[in-house]
Design an enzyme around this catalytic site. Structure first.
Site, PDB file in Angstrom:
ATOM      1  N   TYR A  52      28.395   7.125  29.823  1.00 48.32           N
ATOM      2  CA  TYR A  52      29.723   6.954  29.233  1.00 48.32           C
ATOM      3  C   TYR A  52      30.800   7.488  30.171  1.00 48.32           C
ATOM      4  O   TYR A  52      30.829   8.680  30.493  1.00 48.32           O
ATOM      5  CB  TYR A  52      29.810   7.654  27.875  1.00 48.32           C
ATOM      6  CG  TYR A  52      29.026   6.978  26.765  1.00 48.32           C
ATOM      7  CD1 TYR A  52      28.509   5.706  26.920  1.00 48.32           C
ATOM      8  CD2 TYR A  52      28.821   7.626  25.547  1.00 48.32           C
ATOM      9  CE1 TYR A  52      27.794   5.092  25.901  1.00 48.32           C
ATOM     10  CE2 TYR A  52      28.108   7.010  24.516  1.00 48.32           C
ATOM     11  CZ  TYR A  52      27.599   5.745  24.708  1.00 48.32           C
ATOM     12  OH  TYR A  52      26.899   5.132  23.694  1.00 48.32           O
ATOM     13  N   SER A 148      16.828   3.584  21.601  1.00 45.92           N
ATOM     14  CA  SER A 148      17.961   2.720  21.282  1.00 45.92           C
ATOM     15  C   SER A 148      17.607   1.281  21.608  1.00 45.92           C
ATOM     16  O   SER A 148      17.094   0.997  22.706  1.00 45.92           O
ATOM     17  CB  SER A 148      19.191   3.156  22.096  1.00 45.92           C
ATOM     18  OG  SER A 148      20.291   2.288  21.861  1.00 45.92           O
ATOM     19  N   ASN A 149      17.845   0.384  20.667  1.00 44.41           N
ATOM     20  CA  ASN A 149      17.638  -1.051  20.875  1.00 44.41           C
ATOM     21  C   ASN A 149      16.186  -1.422  21.169  1.00 44.41           C
ATOM     22  O   ASN A 149      15.922  -2.380  21.906  1.00 44.41           O
ATOM     23  CB  ASN A 149      18.559  -1.564  21.994  1.00 44.41           C
ATOM     24  CG  ASN A 149      20.017  -1.263  21.723  1.00 44.41           C
ATOM     25  OD1 ASN A 149      20.605  -1.778  20.777  1.00 44.41           O
ATOM     26  ND2 ASN A 149      20.613  -0.399  22.541  1.00 44.41           N
ATOM     27  N   TRP A 215      25.332   1.176  15.693  1.00 46.42           N
ATOM     28  CA  TRP A 215      26.431   1.279  16.654  1.00 46.42           C
ATOM     29  C   TRP A 215      27.361   0.063  16.547  1.00 46.42           C
ATOM     30  O   TRP A 215      26.995  -0.968  16.011  1.00 46.42           O
ATOM     31  CB  TRP A 215      25.918   1.454  18.084  1.00 46.42           C
ATOM     32  CG  TRP A 215      24.989   0.429  18.665  1.00 46.42           C
ATOM     33  CD1 TRP A 215      23.617   0.415  18.574  1.00 46.42           C
ATOM     34  CD2 TRP A 215      25.338  -0.704  19.476  1.00 46.42           C
ATOM     35  NE1 TRP A 215      23.111  -0.657  19.270  1.00 46.42           N
ATOM     36  CE2 TRP A 215      24.132  -1.358  19.837  1.00 46.42           C
ATOM     37  CE3 TRP A 215      26.544  -1.218  19.938  1.00 46.42           C
ATOM     38  CZ2 TRP A 215      24.110  -2.514  20.627  1.00 46.42           C
ATOM     39  CZ3 TRP A 215      26.535  -2.369  20.730  1.00 46.42           C
ATOM     40  CH2 TRP A 215      25.337  -2.992  21.064  1.00 46.42           C
ATOM     41  N   SER A 216      28.594   0.252  17.038  1.00 42.84           N
ATOM     42  CA  SER A 216      29.655  -0.761  16.939  1.00 42.84           C
ATOM     43  C   SER A 216      29.848  -1.240  15.507  1.00 42.84           C
ATOM     44  O   SER A 216      29.796  -2.445  15.223  1.00 42.84           O
ATOM     45  CB  SER A 216      29.371  -1.942  17.867  1.00 42.84           C
ATOM     46  OG  SER A 216      29.553  -1.585  19.216  1.00 42.84           O
ATOM     47  N   GLY A 225      35.555  -6.841  20.581  1.00 44.97           N
ATOM     48  CA  GLY A 225      36.717  -6.224  19.951  1.00 44.97           C
ATOM     49  C   GLY A 225      36.426  -5.955  18.488  1.00 44.97           C
ATOM     50  O   GLY A 225      35.343  -6.251  17.979  1.00 44.97           O
ATOM     51  N   SER A 272      35.469   5.721  17.469  1.00 42.05           N
ATOM     52  CA  SER A 272      36.909   5.868  17.667  1.00 42.05           C
ATOM     53  C   SER A 272      37.285   7.284  18.096  1.00 42.05           C
ATOM     54  O   SER A 272      36.655   8.263  17.686  1.00 42.05           O
ATOM     55  CB  SER A 272      37.648   5.528  16.372  1.00 42.05           C
ATOM     56  OG  SER A 272      39.040   5.723  16.524  1.00 42.05           O
TER      57      SER A 272
END
Length: 306
Positions: A52, A148-149, A215-216, A225, A272
């Protein structure tokens, strides 16, 4: 804040975590405001990754958190490793051990509560990963582990070699990314939603007590977006606003409540850095949508039922 059991343990964790992917874009004081807003809302779980901001997000977090009055033991701090700049994956023992040392240095920590492997590595040697996990746990550097994933077979393969239980699997899930539940409702159909792209992992997680981390939660596509207040999704935003007015919250809270309404006890990752968005999202943990409201949102997002 709603609390859930972590994996197969009796440890209680918040139903929401603060993801710090975008913390590299904030100053230390701004990062402190975001962390404090989450903590005050009952979100004492941090999710990070070594990539990140090229490591900058963890550096900012480390500087910010070290100056705050929140005790380390009051926070559950998680990071991920395995994605290497240059577009490749690396689950080698050497990389995992080196990455954790760098994460701890950047975040100014003595240990991680959880380490998650960040997307599957086709060259993964489960026994080598097991050696890395054992060494990290024995050294007191990592308490718990996850992935993850991963699909179900990948998860089972790695778990078969570990002495620790995998606690987490991070998977994309939101009103605009519903594949994990679509195919179940389209069972025995030949339409697009009937295709199982997630190897039934959500059901596997419920059977074997694995915490799915979504996530997202407010995104469409991968990183296209947000669908919140997006003119491209008028029906969805109309339904979100209708329920936001009913429950006297913002649209983020309703989108969050939709995820948390699923009985799998999913933990949602809030990415966020906006304190107001964090606070509003957290309100979703207090809302239990009716079945009709849940399905109304599902349909307004462009899904359909057979």
């Amino acid at each position: 804040m709603k609390r859930i059991k972590m994996g197969c343990t009796t440890l209680s964790i918040p139903a929401m975590a603060l993801g710090i992917m975008r913390m590299n874009q904030k100053s230390v004081p701004e990062a402190q405001v975001a962390i404090q807003a989450a903590y005050d809302a009952g979100i004492n779980f941090i999710d990070s990754a070594d990539i990140y901001g090229g490591g900058k997000s963890e550096e900012i977090f480390g500087q910010a958190f070290s100056q705050m009055q929140i005790k380390r033991e009051e926070m559950f701090i998680q990071s991920k490793t395995g994605i290497v700049p240059g577009k490749r994956y690396d689950f080698s023992k050497e990389h995992i051990l080196h990455s954790v040392d760098e994460i701890l240095e950047r975040m100014q920590l003595d240990y991680l509560d959880s380490l998650v492997l960040h997307r599957p590595d086709a060259l993964m040697d489960p026994e080598e990963v097991a050696e890395a996990f054992d060494q990290l746990q024995a050294a007191g550097k990592v308490r718990f582990f996850g992935v993850s994933n991963f699909d179900t077979a990948q998860f089972k393969l790695l778990q078969s070699c570990l002495s620790q239980r995998l606690m987490f699997n991070q998977l994309q899930f939101s009103l605009k990314h519903t594949g994990m539940i679509d195919f179940g409702m389209h069972m025995n159909m030949v339409d697009k939603p009937s295709v199982d792209r997630d190897s039934q992992f959500l059901d596997y997680a419920r059977l074997h007590k694995v915490t799915v981390q979504a996530w997202s939660p407010f995104q469409y596509g991968m990183f296209e977006g947000t669908f919140i207040d997006n003119d491209d999704f008028p029906k969805l935003n109309q339904e979100l606003q209708k329920l936001a007015d009913k429950y006297e919250v913002g649209k983020n809270a309703i989108a969050a409540a939709w995820i948390l309404r699923h009985p799998a006890n999913i933990q949602m990752l809030v990415g966020s850095m906006n304190p107001q968005h964090i606070r509003d999202s957290a309100k979703g943990a207090k809302i239990r949508l009716t079945r009709q409201e849940w399905y109304d949102l599902y349909l307004a997002a462009g899904n359909y039922l057979p």
